[in-house]
Motif scaffolding. Structure first.
Motif, PDB file in Angstrom:
ATOM      1  N   SER A  18      -3.967 -19.874  61.868  1.00 29.69           N
ATOM      2  CA  SER A  18      -4.481 -20.778  60.839  1.00 29.69           C
ATOM      3  C   SER A  18      -5.307 -19.987  59.824  1.00 29.69           C
ATOM      4  CB  SER A  18      -5.348 -21.867  61.469  1.00 29.69           C
ATOM      5  OG  SER A  18      -6.543 -21.302  61.991  1.00 29.69           O
ATOM      6  N   TRP A  19      -5.527 -20.613  58.659  1.00 24.40           N
ATOM      7  CA  TRP A  19      -6.393 -19.983  57.657  1.00 24.40           C
ATOM      8  C   TRP A  19      -7.786 -19.770  58.226  1.00 24.40           C
ATOM      9  CZ3 TRP A  19      -7.420 -16.889  54.040  1.00 24.40           C
ATOM     10  CH2 TRP A  19      -8.633 -16.948  53.360  1.00 24.40           C
ATOM     11  N   ASP A  20      -8.294 -20.725  58.979  1.00 24.28           N
ATOM     12  CA  ASP A  20      -9.636 -20.606  59.561  1.00 24.28           C
ATOM     13  C   ASP A  20      -9.722 -19.406  60.502  1.00 24.28           C
ATOM     14  OD1 ASP A  20     -10.624 -22.766  58.199  1.00 24.28           O
ATOM     15  OD2 ASP A  20     -10.294 -24.191  59.838  1.00 24.28           O
ATOM     16  N   GLU A  21      -8.671 -19.183  61.292  1.00 25.12           N
ATOM     17  CA  GLU A  21      -8.669 -18.035  62.205  1.00 25.12           C
ATOM     18  C   GLU A  21      -8.698 -16.731  61.424  1.00 25.12           C
ATOM     19  OE1 GLU A  21      -6.334 -19.367  66.249  1.00 25.12           O
ATOM     20  OE2 GLU A  21      -5.127 -19.182  64.421  1.00 25.12           O
ATOM     21  N   TYR A  22      -7.852 -16.637  60.403  1.00 25.20           N
ATOM     22  CA  TYR A  22      -7.807 -15.409  59.602  1.00 25.20           C
ATOM     23  C   TYR A  22      -9.145 -15.173  58.906  1.00 25.20           C
ATOM     24  CZ  TYR A  22      -6.793 -12.028  55.999  1.00 25.20           C
ATOM     25  OH  TYR A  22      -6.851 -10.926  55.193  1.00 25.20           O
ATOM     26  N   ARG A  23      -9.706 -16.231  58.316  1.00 22.00           N
ATOM     27  CA  ARG A  23     -10.969 -16.109  57.584  1.00 22.00           C
ATOM     28  C   ARG A  23     -12.094 -15.656  58.515  1.00 22.00           C
ATOM     29  NH1 ARG A  23     -12.925 -21.643  55.845  1.00 22.00           N
ATOM     30  NH2 ARG A  23     -13.357 -21.667  58.082  1.00 22.00           N
ATOM     31  N   ASN A  24     -12.180 -16.249  59.676  1.00 23.08           N
ATOM     32  CA  ASN A  24     -13.268 -15.916  60.599  1.00 23.08           C
ATOM     33  C   ASN A  24     -13.159 -14.486  61.119  1.00 23.08           C
ATOM     34  OD1 ASN A  24     -14.370 -18.459  60.333  1.00 23.08           O
ATOM     35  ND2 ASN A  24     -13.260 -19.298  62.098  1.00 23.08           N
ATOM     36  N   VAL A  25     -11.936 -14.046  61.411  1.00 23.79           N
ATOM     37  CA  VAL A  25     -11.755 -12.683  61.925  1.00 23.79           C
ATOM     38  C   VAL A  25     -12.004 -11.656  60.822  1.00 23.79           C
ATOM     39  CG1 VAL A  25     -10.078 -11.035  62.849  1.00 23.79           C
ATOM     40  CG2 VAL A  25     -10.167 -13.365  63.764  1.00 23.79           C
ATOM     41  N   THR A  26     -11.502 -11.941  59.623  1.00 27.11           N
ATOM     42  CA  THR A  26     -11.567 -10.952  58.543  1.00 27.11           C
ATOM     43  C   THR A  26     -12.955 -10.860  57.919  1.00 27.11           C
ATOM     44  OG1 THR A  26      -9.256 -11.405  58.016  1.00 27.11           O
ATOM     45  CG2 THR A  26     -10.541 -10.238  56.348  1.00 27.11           C
ATOM     46  N   TYR A  27     -13.573 -11.989  57.646  1.00 31.86           N
ATOM     47  CA  TYR A  27     -14.830 -11.989  56.907  1.00 31.86           C
ATOM     48  C   TYR A  27     -16.048 -12.264  57.771  1.00 31.86           C
ATOM     49  CZ  TYR A  27     -11.830 -11.818  52.829  1.00 31.86           C
ATOM     50  OH  TYR A  27     -10.905 -11.421  51.908  1.00 31.86           O
ATOM     51  N   GLY A  28     -15.943 -13.223  58.680  1.00 34.66           N
ATOM     52  CA  GLY A  28     -17.028 -13.482  59.614  1.00 34.66           C
ATOM     53  C   GLY A  28     -18.396 -13.524  58.956  1.00 34.66           C
ATOM     54  N   THR A  29     -19.306 -12.679  59.451  1.00 32.04           N
ATOM     55  CA  THR A  29     -20.706 -12.689  58.987  1.00 32.04           C
ATOM     56  C   THR A  29     -20.878 -12.145  57.570  1.00 32.04           C
ATOM     57  OG1 THR A  29     -21.044 -10.535  60.029  1.00 32.04           O
ATOM     58  CG2 THR A  29     -21.622 -12.494  61.326  1.00 32.04           C
ATOM     59  N   TYR A  30     -19.847 -11.531  57.007  1.00 26.92           N
ATOM     60  CA  TYR A  30     -19.982 -11.037  55.635  1.00 26.92           C
ATOM     61  C   TYR A  30     -20.332 -12.171  54.686  1.00 26.92           C
ATOM     62  CZ  TYR A  30     -17.982  -6.464  56.814  1.00 26.92           C
ATOM     63  OH  TYR A  30     -17.764  -5.226  57.337  1.00 26.92           O
ATOM     64  N   LEU A  31     -19.817 -13.372  54.969  1.00 26.03           N
ATOM     65  CA  LEU A  31     -20.032 -14.505  54.071  1.00 26.03           C
ATOM     66  C   LEU A  31     -21.431 -15.079  54.186  1.00 26.03           C
ATOM     67  CD1 LEU A  31     -16.606 -16.322  54.540  1.00 26.03           C
ATOM     68  CD2 LEU A  31     -17.282 -14.759  52.735  1.00 26.03           C
ATOM     69  N   ASP A  32     -22.158 -14.700  55.243  1.00 24.40           N
ATOM     70  CA  ASP A  32     -23.519 -15.224  55.426  1.00 24.40           C
ATOM     71  C   ASP A  32     -24.548 -14.518  54.542  1.00 24.40           C
ATOM     72  OD1 ASP A  32     -22.533 -16.935  57.349  1.00 24.40           O
ATOM     73  OD2 ASP A  32     -22.883 -15.527  58.996  1.00 24.40           O
ATOM     74  N   ASP A  33     -24.159 -13.353  54.009  1.00 24.77           N
ATOM     75  CA  ASP A  33     -25.077 -12.574  53.183  1.00 24.77           C
ATOM     76  C   ASP A  33     -24.762 -12.807  51.710  1.00 24.77           C
ATOM     77  OD1 ASP A  33     -26.727 -10.791  51.972  1.00 24.77           O
ATOM     78  OD2 ASP A  33     -26.051  -9.028  53.103  1.00 24.77           O
ATOM     79  N   PRO A  34     -25.594 -13.533  50.983  1.00 23.95           N
ATOM     80  CA  PRO A  34     -25.292 -13.824  49.570  1.00 23.95           C
ATOM     81  C   PRO A  34     -25.398 -12.603  48.667  1.00 23.95           C
ATOM     82  CG  PRO A  34     -27.504 -14.570  50.121  1.00 23.95           C
ATOM     83  CD  PRO A  34     -26.884 -14.103  51.411  1.00 23.95           C
ATOM     84  N   ASP A  35     -26.066 -11.568  49.132  1.00 18.51           N
ATOM     85  CA  ASP A  35     -26.271 -10.380  48.294  1.00 18.51           C
ATOM     86  C   ASP A  35     -26.078  -9.123  49.135  1.00 18.51           C
ATOM     87  OD1 ASP A  35     -26.853  -8.813  46.106  1.00 18.51           O
ATOM     88  OD2 ASP A  35     -29.021  -8.889  46.432  1.00 18.51           O
ATOM     89  N   PRO A  36     -24.820  -8.799  49.506  1.00 18.12           N
ATOM     90  CA  PRO A  36     -24.564  -7.641  50.365  1.00 18.12           C
ATOM     91  C   PRO A  36     -24.952  -6.333  49.698  1.00 18.12           C
ATOM     92  CG  PRO A  36     -22.511  -8.475  49.455  1.00 18.12           C
ATOM     93  CD  PRO A  36     -23.577  -9.464  49.092  1.00 18.12           C
TER      94      PRO A  36
END
Length: 315
Positions: free
Chosen positions: A125-143
């Motif tokens: 699923s898209w959710d599976e791909y998104r979680n594996v690929t990006y995961g915690t990266y999306l939690d940081d608004p200013d990497p």
């Protein structure tokens, strides 16, 4: 490096990598040759074996007896006959050859499949791909690395939806292959063109002008003099890329550039195999006709030994 980090790095490299000043970046997707061997049936059928099976798989037949080769070839014929009507057409042969030549792509997808199929249901699923690929990266608004992962995710989601033919945001293995390797699928070509234009079109006007075209391939990096290949590319842009002479490439001109209509090697080989094996000249092959000409399609200890004798005599 864990898979998630690798995938993000791969996405970044695809979208953002710059050429070294003297290196040419190649955006063009060409159909590869079916074999690096010479196509000369008077000398050997090695080219045909590589084309029909893929180079690595072809080697495995060279260790088989003729009887074993015929048996395995017969099983392959059953797979090629997609509509199960008892005949192999040129179209079915062409599809098989293209699949055999892209085995490395399917192997790549197979190797990644278990990492993404989190619930082991045989789908991603898209959710599976998104979680594996990006995961915690999306939690940081200013990497710290300065990359916009949310923007990258939006781009990936758009491509995933394009690959997902039935629109349920769940990919079969074939759809996931189209997502990871869109250049290999006709229905994904528009997204390949769109992503390429977004990468190169720095002023976001929806076109690629000459300086954007050159800038994607070459960075001056303080060098005043351009290499000869850059001058040639400028001429190519003016003379061939920009077909309507308006000083920029639109979507269709970009598509003609990066996805040229190459000579179809698989179609030519399929036509050749049918011509050489079609005993009753009805334009299609039975399993018996193919197995009868097995040495054209696959190798064996006999053909390998025979070619060794020829090489020895020539020596």
């Amino acid at each position: 490096m864990e898979l998630r980090q690798f995938l993000v790095c791969l996405s970044l490299c695809t979208a953002l990598a710059l050429s070294k000043p003297t290196e040419k970046k190649d955006r063009v997707h060409h159909e590869p040759q079916l074999s690096d061997k010479v196509h000369n049936d008077a000398q050997s059928f090695d080219y045909d074996h590589d084309a029909f099976l893929g180079a690595e798989e072809a080697k495995t037949f060279d260790q088989l007896t003729p009887e074993e080769s015929k048996e395995r070839l017969g099983m392959i014929v059953d797979k090629i006959d997609a509509d199960k009507d008892g005949f192999v057409t040129e179209g079915e042969l062409k599809s098989w050859i293209k699949h055999a030549q892209k085995k490395y792509i399917y192997d790549n997808v197979e190797n990644q499949w278990q990492e993404f199929d989190m619930n082991q249901d045989g789908l991603i699923s898209w959710d599976e791909y998104r979680n594996v690929t990006y995961g915690t990266y999306l939690d940081d608004p200013d990497p710290d690395d300065g990359f916009n992962y949310k923007q990258m995710m939006v781009r990936d989601e758009r491509r995933f939806k394009m690959a997902d033919k039935d629109g349920d945001l769940i990919a079969t293995k074939e759809e996931f292959t189209a997502f990871l390797h869109p250049e290999e699928y006709d229905y994904m070509k528009d997204i390949v063109v769109q992503e390429t234009m977004e990468d190169i079109d720095k002023n976001s006007d929806g076109f690629i002008d000459l300086e954007e075209y050159i800038g994607d391939m070459y960075s001056h990096d303080g060098n005043a003099d351009e290499p000869d290949w850059v001058k040639t590319e400028r001429e190519q842009f003016v003379e061939f890329r920009d077909k309507n002479r308006d000083g920029k490439m639109d979507k269709e001109e970009t598509k003609d550039w990066i996805l040229p209509s190459d000579y179809d090697h698989a179609e030519a080989e399929a036509r050749h195999l049918v011509y050489e094996s079609d005993q009753n000249k009805d334009g299609k092959l039975t399993k018996e006709e193919i197995v009868d000409k097995y040495d054209l399609f696959v190798g064996s200890q006999a053909t390998d030994f025979g070619e060794a004798l020829v090489r020895h005599d020539e020596f």
